[in-house]
Design an enzyme around this catalytic site. Structure first.
Site, mmCIF file in Angstrom:
data_model
loop_
_atom_site.group_PDB
_atom_site.id
_atom_site.type_symbol
_atom_site.label_atom_id
_atom_site.label_comp_id
_atom_site.label_asym_id
_atom_site.label_seq_id
_atom_site.Cartn_x
_atom_site.Cartn_y
_atom_site.Cartn_z
ATOM 1 N N TYR A 1 5.477 -3.264 -13.107
ATOM 2 C CA TYR A 1 5.556 -2.342 -11.972
ATOM 3 C C TYR A 1 6.843 -1.501 -12.076
ATOM 4 O O TYR A 1 6.799 -0.268 -11.941
ATOM 5 C CB TYR A 1 5.528 -3.137 -10.661
ATOM 6 N N ALA B 1 8.616 -0.864 -14.739
ATOM 7 C CA ALA B 1 8.526 0.048 -15.898
ATOM 8 C C ALA B 1 7.661 1.261 -15.558
ATOM 9 O O ALA B 1 8.005 2.401 -15.899
ATOM 10 C CB ALA B 1 7.957 -0.699 -17.098
ATOM 11 N N ALA C 1 -4.906 7.772 -0.075
ATOM 12 C CA ALA C 1 -4.447 8.055 1.301
ATOM 13 C C ALA C 1 -5.296 7.369 2.367
ATOM 14 O O ALA C 1 -5.202 7.709 3.542
ATOM 15 C CB ALA C 1 -4.424 9.563 1.530
ATOM 16 N N ASN D 1 0.433 9.401 -4.895
ATOM 17 C CA ASN D 1 0.818 8.200 -4.149
ATOM 18 C C ASN D 1 0.075 6.944 -4.591
ATOM 19 O O ASN D 1 0.623 5.847 -4.523
ATOM 20 C CB ASN D 1 0.554 8.461 -2.654
ATOM 21 N N ASP E 1 -11.391 7.984 -8.347
ATOM 22 C CA ASP E 1 -10.480 7.030 -8.995
ATOM 23 C C ASP E 1 -9.541 7.880 -9.836
ATOM 24 O O ASP E 1 -9.920 8.353 -10.913
ATOM 25 C CB ASP E 1 -11.279 6.054 -9.862
ATOM 26 N N VAL E 2 -8.333 8.072 -9.338
ATOM 27 C CA VAL E 2 -7.452 9.062 -9.978
ATOM 28 C C VAL E 2 -6.898 8.602 -11.332
ATOM 29 O O VAL E 2 -6.190 9.352 -11.990
ATOM 30 C CB VAL E 2 -6.302 9.505 -9.027
HETATM 31 P P1 NAP Z 1 -1.258 0.101 -0.515
HETATM 32 O O1 NAP Z 1 -1.152 -0.141 0.935
HETATM 33 O O2 NAP Z 1 -1.615 -1.032 -1.424
HETATM 34 O O3 NAP Z 1 -2.270 1.322 -0.763
HETATM 35 C C1 NAP Z 1 -2.473 1.812 -2.060
HETATM 36 C C2 NAP Z 1 -3.468 2.927 -1.977
HETATM 37 O O4 NAP Z 1 -3.655 3.459 -3.297
HETATM 38 C C3 NAP Z 1 -4.830 2.467 -1.495
HETATM 39 O O5 NAP Z 1 -5.345 3.446 -0.613
HETATM 40 C C4 NAP Z 1 -5.641 2.393 -2.781
HETATM 41 O O6 NAP Z 1 -7.026 2.607 -2.574
HETATM 42 C C5 NAP Z 1 -5.049 3.543 -3.539
HETATM 43 N N1 NAP Z 1 -5.333 3.481 -4.966
HETATM 44 C C6 NAP Z 1 -4.886 2.584 -5.878
HETATM 45 N N2 NAP Z 1 -5.352 2.902 -7.079
HETATM 46 C C7 NAP Z 1 -6.109 4.025 -6.935
HETATM 47 C C8 NAP Z 1 -6.859 4.839 -7.814
HETATM 48 N N3 NAP Z 1 -6.926 4.558 -9.113
HETATM 49 N N4 NAP Z 1 -7.485 5.914 -7.311
HETATM 50 C C9 NAP Z 1 -7.423 6.227 -6.007
HETATM 51 N N5 NAP Z 1 -6.737 5.492 -5.121
HETATM 52 C C10 NAP Z 1 -6.100 4.395 -5.583
HETATM 53 O O7 NAP Z 1 0.096 0.667 -1.110
HETATM 54 P P2 NAP Z 1 1.327 1.403 -0.362
HETATM 55 O O8 NAP Z 1 2.308 0.368 -0.009
HETATM 56 O O9 NAP Z 1 0.836 2.347 0.646
HETATM 57 O O10 NAP Z 1 1.926 2.178 -1.629
HETATM 58 C C11 NAP Z 1 1.680 3.544 -1.890
HETATM 59 C C12 NAP Z 1 2.566 3.973 -3.048
HETATM 60 O O11 NAP Z 1 3.933 3.711 -2.729
HETATM 61 C C13 NAP Z 1 2.290 3.199 -4.342
HETATM 62 O O12 NAP Z 1 2.434 4.060 -5.445
HETATM 63 C C14 NAP Z 1 3.375 2.143 -4.356
HETATM 64 O O13 NAP Z 1 3.679 1.688 -5.646
HETATM 65 C C15 NAP Z 1 4.525 2.898 -3.719
HETATM 66 N N6 NAP Z 1 5.541 2.021 -3.116
HETATM 67 C C16 NAP Z 1 5.218 1.110 -2.143
HETATM 68 C C17 NAP Z 1 6.220 0.287 -1.623
HETATM 69 C C18 NAP Z 1 5.954 -0.750 -0.548
HETATM 70 O O14 NAP Z 1 6.848 -1.589 -0.292
HETATM 71 N N7 NAP Z 1 4.808 -0.774 0.108
HETATM 72 C C19 NAP Z 1 7.521 0.405 -2.085
HETATM 73 C C20 NAP Z 1 7.805 1.340 -3.073
HETATM 74 C C21 NAP Z 1 6.813 2.145 -3.578
HETATM 75 P P3 NAP Z 1 -8.083 1.402 -2.697
HETATM 76 O O15 NAP Z 1 -7.801 0.474 -1.584
HETATM 77 O O16 NAP Z 1 -9.386 2.089 -2.545
HETATM 78 O O17 NAP Z 1 -7.885 0.766 -4.047
#
Ligand code: NAP
Length: 259
Positions: free
Chosen positions: A167, A169, A25, A102, A75-76
């Site tokens: 992704y 899958a 978040a 998320n 790190d979840v």
């Molecule tokens: P984002 O801007 O890349 O942010 C991802 C967040 O997840 C970052 O805060 C990251 O933290 C955190 N994260 C990743 N791996 C982690 C872990 N192992 N433990 C704790 N935190 C972790 O992505 P977003 O676009 O906001 O996407 C959020 C969710 O929505 C994701 O699941 C993504 O697949 C889904 N989604 C996004 C889109 C889109 O178009 N943006 C579309 C469909 C679905 P760090 O920076 O510290 O790694």
């Protein structure tokens, strides 16, 4: 941490007194979800992996809505971290009643070019992490006979995205996990739903060129890319106590891209 303030109008603060955990978040969709839940009255644990400063500023914005908020590193995708995250939420704010899985990572490229390590990293972050966090939070929710679990999938988890096989899958797996667990947890008063966004303007799309982004917006019936707030709106709806008959569902804020 600010002190808990008395709940305001329950119509505008339907989550007052509840504890929410939002993974990943510190930015993007997770940050908007944390703020959306705080606006609805929930105390929020703002999980981050790397960027404490950004997570602290999200927590500060949450607190402007007269709730308590805490930035917590974890790190979840690691079981011990997931358990510690839930424990911290419980100790500081009381029984967690809302979990938003998320955190996630993207991977774009031809399947033939993908290494086994890259495949594992996508699956671990996107599918194993929701399992670990859910496993950690369920005993609390079952004891309370109440809970809202909301898993971030993607429209590619429904439709499959070209050059996004792993992704897609992983996000399809999130949907199957959601549907199965909804059946398992229904008798315990816990709903489990997925939100499957379309193209949302966050860092996750930073590998796309301006032309690609314009094309995506053009191909989207509503004529624009989504915002993190569009997704937060869907998540907040599923988190409401009044959404108790909605479970095992996939809500896809995608501007009509897939129907
Ligand atoms: P984002 O801007 O890349 O942010 C991802 C967040 O997840 C970052 O805060 C990251 O933290 C955190 N994260 C990743 N791996 C982690 C872990 N192992 N433990 C704790 N935190 C972790 O992505 P977003 O676009 O906001 O996407 C959020 C969710 O929505 C994701 O699941 C993504 O697949 C889904 N989604 C996004 C889109 C889109 O178009 N943006 C579309 C469909 C679905 P760090 O920076 O510290 O790694």
């Amino acid at each position: 941490m600010t002190s808990r303030t008395p709940s305001l109008n329950p119509c505008t603060r339907p989550l007052a007194g509840q504890t929410a955990i939002v993974t990943g978040a510190s930015r993007g969709i997770g940050a908007a979800v944390a703020v959306g839940l705080a606006r609805a009255g929930a105390d929020v644990v703002v999980n981050y992996r790397r960027n404490a400063e950004m997570a602290e500023s999200v927590a500060a914005i949450c607190r402007q809505h007269d709730v308590r908020a805490l930035a917590v590193q974890a790190d979840v995708s690691q079981a011990a971290d997931a358990e510690a995250l839930v424990q911290t939420a419980s100790v500081n704010f009381g029984t967690p009643s809302i979990l938003v899985n998320n955190a996630g990572i993207a991977h774009t490229g031809l399947l033939l070019d993908m290494t086994e390590e890259e495949w594992d990293a996508v699956m671990t972050s996107n599918l194993k992490a929701p399992f670990l966090c859910t496993k950690a939070v369920l005993p609390h929710m079952i004891r309370a006979q109440y809970g809202r679990i909301i898993n971030l999938s993607s429209m590619w988890g429904l439709a499959g995205g070209s050059c996004e096989a792993a992704y897609s899958a992983s996000k399809g797996g999130v949907i199957a996990l959601t549907k199965a667990l909804a059946k398992e947890m229904g008798p315990s008063g816990i709903t489990v739903n997925a939100v499957a966004p379309g193209a949302i303007q966050t860092d996750m799309l930073e590998n796309l060129s301006d032309e690609d982004l314009a094309l995506l917006a053009d191909e989207t019936p509503v004529g624009r890319l989504g915002t993190a707030e569009d997704v937060a709106h869907a998540v907040t709806f599923l988190a409401l106590p009044a959404s108790s008959f909605v479970t095992g569902q996939v809500l896809s804020p995608n501007g009509g891209y897939i129907t």
